[in-house]
Design a protein around this motif. Structure first.
Motif, mmCIF file in Angstrom:
data_model
loop_
_atom_site.group_PDB
_atom_site.id
_atom_site.type_symbol
_atom_site.label_atom_id
_atom_site.label_comp_id
_atom_site.label_asym_id
_atom_site.label_seq_id
_atom_site.Cartn_x
_atom_site.Cartn_y
_atom_site.Cartn_z
ATOM 1 N N ALA A 269 0.832 -1.207 0.000
ATOM 2 C CA ALA A 269 0.000 0.000 0.000
ATOM 3 C C ALA A 269 0.865 1.255 0.000
ATOM 4 O O ALA A 269 0.594 2.206 -0.752
ATOM 5 C CB ALA A 269 -0.927 -0.010 1.219
ATOM 6 N N MET A 270 1.913 1.260 0.808
ATOM 7 C CA MET A 270 2.815 2.426 0.835
ATOM 8 C C MET A 270 3.469 2.638 -0.519
ATOM 9 O O MET A 270 3.625 3.770 -0.984
ATOM 10 C CB MET A 270 3.876 2.215 1.921
ATOM 11 C CG MET A 270 3.329 2.238 3.340
ATOM 12 S SD MET A 270 4.533 1.663 4.562
ATOM 13 C CE MET A 270 5.819 2.888 4.346
ATOM 14 N N SER A 271 3.868 1.541 -1.186
ATOM 15 C CA SER A 271 4.491 1.652 -2.510
ATOM 16 C C SER A 271 3.523 2.243 -3.527
ATOM 17 O O SER A 271 3.884 3.128 -4.317
ATOM 18 C CB SER A 271 4.968 0.271 -2.961
ATOM 19 O OG SER A 271 5.532 0.338 -4.254
ATOM 20 N N TYR A 272 2.255 1.779 -3.530
ATOM 21 C CA TYR A 272 1.267 2.315 -4.472
ATOM 22 C C TYR A 272 0.965 3.785 -4.189
ATOM 23 O O TYR A 272 0.858 4.605 -5.119
ATOM 24 C CB TYR A 272 -0.020 1.501 -4.397
ATOM 25 C CG TYR A 272 0.050 0.161 -5.117
ATOM 26 C CD1 TYR A 272 0.406 0.086 -6.467
ATOM 27 C CD2 TYR A 272 -0.236 -1.024 -4.441
ATOM 28 C CE1 TYR A 272 0.471 -1.136 -7.118
ATOM 29 C CE2 TYR A 272 -0.168 -2.258 -5.095
ATOM 30 C CZ TYR A 272 0.194 -2.308 -6.435
ATOM 31 O OH TYR A 272 0.264 -3.494 -7.075
ATOM 32 N N TYR A 273 0.817 4.152 -2.912
ATOM 33 C CA TYR A 273 0.524 5.552 -2.574
ATOM 34 C C TYR A 273 1.687 6.469 -2.955
ATOM 35 O O TYR A 273 1.483 7.589 -3.419
ATOM 36 C CB TYR A 273 0.223 5.675 -1.083
ATOM 37 C CG TYR A 273 -1.087 5.025 -0.665
ATOM 38 C CD1 TYR A 273 -2.205 5.072 -1.501
ATOM 39 C CD2 TYR A 273 -1.210 4.370 0.564
ATOM 40 C CE1 TYR A 273 -3.399 4.477 -1.122
ATOM 41 C CE2 TYR A 273 -2.403 3.766 0.950
ATOM 42 C CZ TYR A 273 -3.499 3.820 0.098
ATOM 43 O OH TYR A 273 -4.669 3.235 0.471
ATOM 44 N N GLN A 274 2.907 5.998 -2.755
ATOM 45 C CA GLN A 274 4.064 6.803 -3.139
ATOM 46 C C GLN A 274 4.116 6.988 -4.654
ATOM 47 O O GLN A 274 4.401 8.083 -5.162
ATOM 48 C CB GLN A 274 5.358 6.128 -2.655
ATOM 49 C CG GLN A 274 6.625 6.937 -2.923
ATOM 50 C CD GLN A 274 6.648 8.226 -2.128
ATOM 51 O OE1 GLN A 274 6.482 8.213 -0.917
ATOM 52 N NE2 GLN A 274 6.850 9.337 -2.796
ATOM 53 N N ALA A 275 3.835 5.893 -5.404
ATOM 54 C CA ALA A 275 3.805 5.991 -6.867
ATOM 55 C C ALA A 275 2.700 6.938 -7.322
ATOM 56 O O ALA A 275 2.879 7.713 -8.279
ATOM 57 C CB ALA A 275 3.610 4.608 -7.472
ATOM 58 N N ALA A 276 1.553 6.901 -6.664
ATOM 59 C CA ALA A 276 0.456 7.802 -7.010
ATOM 60 C C ALA A 276 0.851 9.256 -6.773
ATOM 61 O O ALA A 276 0.563 10.140 -7.591
ATOM 62 C CB ALA A 276 -0.788 7.447 -6.199
ATOM 63 N N GLN A 277 1.529 9.511 -5.663
ATOM 64 C CA GLN A 277 1.960 10.880 -5.351
ATOM 65 C C GLN A 277 2.936 11.398 -6.406
ATOM 66 O O GLN A 277 2.906 12.575 -6.770
ATOM 67 C CB GLN A 277 2.606 10.910 -3.970
ATOM 68 C CG GLN A 277 2.956 12.312 -3.488
ATOM 69 C CD GLN A 277 3.514 12.292 -2.076
ATOM 70 O OE1 GLN A 277 3.603 11.258 -1.448
ATOM 71 N NE2 GLN A 277 3.903 13.441 -1.582
ATOM 72 N N ASN A 278 3.814 10.512 -6.912
ATOM 73 C CA ASN A 278 4.804 10.928 -7.908
ATOM 74 C C ASN A 278 4.224 11.028 -9.316
ATOM 75 O O ASN A 278 4.871 11.578 -10.210
ATOM 76 C CB ASN A 278 5.975 9.943 -7.922
ATOM 77 C CG ASN A 278 6.746 9.947 -6.618
ATOM 78 O OD1 ASN A 278 6.741 10.948 -5.911
ATOM 79 N ND2 ASN A 278 7.383 8.848 -6.287
ATOM 80 N N SER A 279 3.010 10.465 -9.538
ATOM 81 C CA SER A 279 2.458 10.414 -10.891
ATOM 82 C C SER A 279 1.594 11.617 -11.242
ATOM 83 O O SER A 279 1.142 11.731 -12.379
ATOM 84 C CB SER A 279 1.618 9.131 -11.056
ATOM 85 O OG SER A 279 0.420 9.203 -10.276
#
Length: 688
Positions: free
Chosen positions: A383-393
């Motif tokens: 979940a942390m990995s997906y949220y971080q990727a979303a923030q960077n996208s």
């Protein structure tokens, strides 16, 4: 290594240095690590890491000073050729600091003729209103004289500042002032001995203006300075360094351009000769290599040519007016087409931006949905990995804030889940240790009940020892785990102990008696929640006992021994206090210890019953393997009481004992003194 330290010392002595100093001794390689000029904690950490880089495993702090003043580090050799060091800081003069550092080195055995300076310097003391103060500020580099060797109308001067604590970085400061009568641009280039340019910045100066700048480099690499590409900042044309911008062939650019424009507006724009003259002017204006005089000559030729052209077409003025009108209509049509093209391009860009935003939003929503699904499945790292990727996208501020909040929520959930697992593991360890200690203590107490002791007058006597005890001792710990603090502590732990060994007497109870005492010990952090670990030790001692006659009531003894220790420590504050601090600490120790000393013994023997009672006080020196030769051993006191061959009580007390363990964060450690004490209840069983 010595040449490197001497080079650093010369650099520090040649410039204004610093009085803040930290020095660590690397006992394993007999090197030192040191750092100056920084505030703590970075300075202590730097010195500690320098010592580790030079082979030290357990660096020992020799000196740390946070105040201003002069400092010095001196090295030398003792009469056996071994290196020794001395350090001093906080003195009012360089001579005083060097004198103290030399005294420290000689105190450690350094021969005066071998002493040399490793480093010295100072940091300016704070300003004072006391007019009688004799404190002198630390020297600073001065500007050298003004020079114009690189360009006659550009003067410059410089000063240089070097420093060890900038990783040998050199700062070169420059001041440049212009004697040109017009604004100029130029390249101020710095070159090494091979003619390679390392810095070549473009600068702009108005007449009489002065400018200052600095260049930083990793060493003294600059050998020469060159000023090139000098140009008139208004026209962009090259200037000679001997031309201050006032040379003029007789006519000004302003007057010539007024005449040229006056003729040009009267000539049709499509006239090839007019285009030719105007192109010559444009090319000359852009040509940065042409001189001011050459540019004026181009304007004169263009003016004269346009003048002749204008005079030759006066007779066809009506045609010229018609041509101008046609040309104006053509220009208007071209402007209208250009505006239409601009609007179409803006529309295309807007549509492209909308498509990009829609694609970005879709990608963001997809990653957020995957993160939410992972959260629901308690897969917090995913979940942390997906949220971080979303923030960077995404570039949308609201979406970035939403992703950041979700990431923080997943992080807190992960910390909570990890904490629950960690606390459960700590509780299991506590339970296992308590069960193990209870079983071992019960077995040991039962075995002790069967042991039979008594006084022996034989020439050789052997006894088996078994006992239980309590011990209060220190160990170093360090924060561990993903969320633990990067800090070190001195822990005081209470251990429940087991003891076993033998006492083998050769020439037993003779005027000269010898005893060999091998032993093993085990300590456990039982019955304390949130704390686990312990230690295991093995080794032995040899005792020489002297009396005036066999079976004497009074005797003296000398004892020496060696022990090897290995152990662990783990503390979980959340398991102990039911909190959520993530305060988890771990420690490890592995060392050996020499123990030597002596005392006396008072003994009462009941030969009829075969029993003895004695008091055996002693004082001992203890030196662990991580002490250097310069560190004094620790004084320890011991008392043994044998009560009518029934039970042996052993008491040990060591004030301000040594602290074993690994130190990971030396600058965070809060130093304190710890007193060691231990009590043992031992039963002895005769072997013969």
């Amino acid at each position: 290594m010595k040449s490197r330290l001497l080079l650093v010392a010369l650099v520090l002595q040649a410039t204004a240095s610093f009085g803040q100093l930290s020095v660590y001794h690397c006992s394993e390689t007999n090197e030192i690590g040191w750092s100056v000029g920084l505030e703590n904690p970075p300075r202590d950490n730097n010195a500690y890491q320098h010592c580790k880089e030079r082979g030290g495993k357990f660096p020992v702090l020799m000196l740390t000073n946070n105040g201003p003043g002069y400092f010095a580090i001196v090295g030398g050799q003792n009469d056996q050729g071994k290196r020794v060091f001395g350090a001093a800081a906080g003195f009012d003069s360089d001579e005083s600091a060097l004198r103290e550092a030399r005294s420290q080195a000689m105190f450690r055995g350094g021969q005066e003729k071998t002493l040399y300076t490793i480093a010295s310097g100072s940091r300016s003391r704070p300003k004072t209103n006391n007019p009688t103060s004799t404190t002198q500020p630390a020297p600073k580099p001065d500007w050298n004289e003004w020079r114009n060797t690189a360009c006659a109308n550009l003067q410059y001067r410089n000063k240089t500042l070097e420093g060890y604590d900038w990783n040998y970085q050199v700062h070169m400061y420059f001041q440049v002032k212009s004697n040109f009568k017009v604004p100029v641009t130029f390249v101020f280039g710095l070159y090494d001995k091979n003619g390679k340019m390392h810095f070549g910045d473009v600068h702009t100066l108005r007449p009489g203006e002065q400018q200052e700048f600095v260049h930083k480099m990793s060493g003294r690499i600059i050998e020469s300075i060159r000023i090139t590409e000098v140009k008139n900042a208004q026209t962009g044309r090259s200037l000679s360094c001997d031309d201050d911008g006032t040379k003029n062939p007789g006519e000004s650019e302003r007057d010539l351009m007024l005449e040229i424009n006056g003729y040009a507006v009267k000539i049709p724009d499509d006239n090839p000769r007019k285009k030719h003259y105007l192109q010559d002017i444009e090319y000359a204006r852009k040509d940065t290599k042409i001189t001011e005089e050459g540019y004026i000559n181009v304007l004169i030729r263009a003016r004269d040519g346009l003048k002749q052209l204008h005079e030759s077409i006066k007779k066809t003025q009506d045609w010229q007016n018609n041509a101008n009108a046609q040309h104006a209509r053509f220009n208007e049509e071209q402007k209208q087409k250009a505006e239409e093209q601009r609007l179409a391009e803006e529309q295309r860009k807007q549509e492209e931006q909308e498509r990009k935003m829609a694609s970005e939003k879709a990608a963001f929503d997809d990653k957020m949905q995957k993160g939410d699904a992972a959260m629901n499945n308690r897969n917090y790292p995913a979940a942390m990995s997906y949220y971080q990727a979303a923030q960077n996208s995404t570039t949308d501020a609201n979406d970035r804030a939403r992703a950041a909040n979700s990431y923080n929520a997943a992080l807190e959930a992960k910390k909570t889940a990890d904490r629950e697992v960690r606390v459960e593991q700590a509780n299991i360890r506590d339970k296992d240790e308590n069960i193990a200690y209870g079983s071992m203590a019960t077995a040991a107490a039962g075995a002790m009940a069967f042991l039979k002791d008594g006084y022996s007058g034989k020439g050789f006597a052997g006894k088996f020892l078994l006992g239980l005890g309590y011990e209060h001792s220190p160990i170093l710990s360090n924060g561990t785990g993903e969320f633990a603090a990067a800090k070190s502590w001195i822990e005081e732990r209470n251990l429940l102990t087991f003891h076993t060994g033998f006492s083998l007497g050769v020439l037993n109870n003779k005027p000269v008696s010898i005893y060999l005492k091998p032993e093993m010990n085990l300590g456990m952090s039982a019955l304390v929640s949130g704390v686990s670990g312990g230690y295991f030790s093995y080794g032995g001692a040899a005792v020489l006992q002297l009396a005036v006659k066999p079976h004497a009531k009074f005797s003296v003894f000398g004892e020496g021994g060696w022990m090897r220790y290995s152990g662990t420590f783990k503390y979980d504050a959340d398991a102990q206090n039911n909190t959520a601090t993530d305060d988890v600490r771990e420690g490890n120790m592995s060392f050996s210890k020499l123990r030597y000393g002596g005392g006396f013994m008072l003994r009462w023997i009941d030969k009829g019953q075969g029993k003895e009672t004695y008091l055996r006080p002693g004082a001992f020196y203890e030196k662990p393997s991580f002490f250097t030769s310069a560190v004094k051993p620790v004084l320890s006191m011991n008392l043994q009481v044998n009560v009518y061959s029934a039970i042996l009580l052993d008491f040990t007390y060591t004030p301000k004992t040594f602290i074993p363990g690994e130190l990971h964060y030396p600058s965070t450690l809060e130093r304190k003194d710890v007193n060691y004490f231990a009590v043992k209840i031992i039963r002895q069983g005769r072997l013969n």
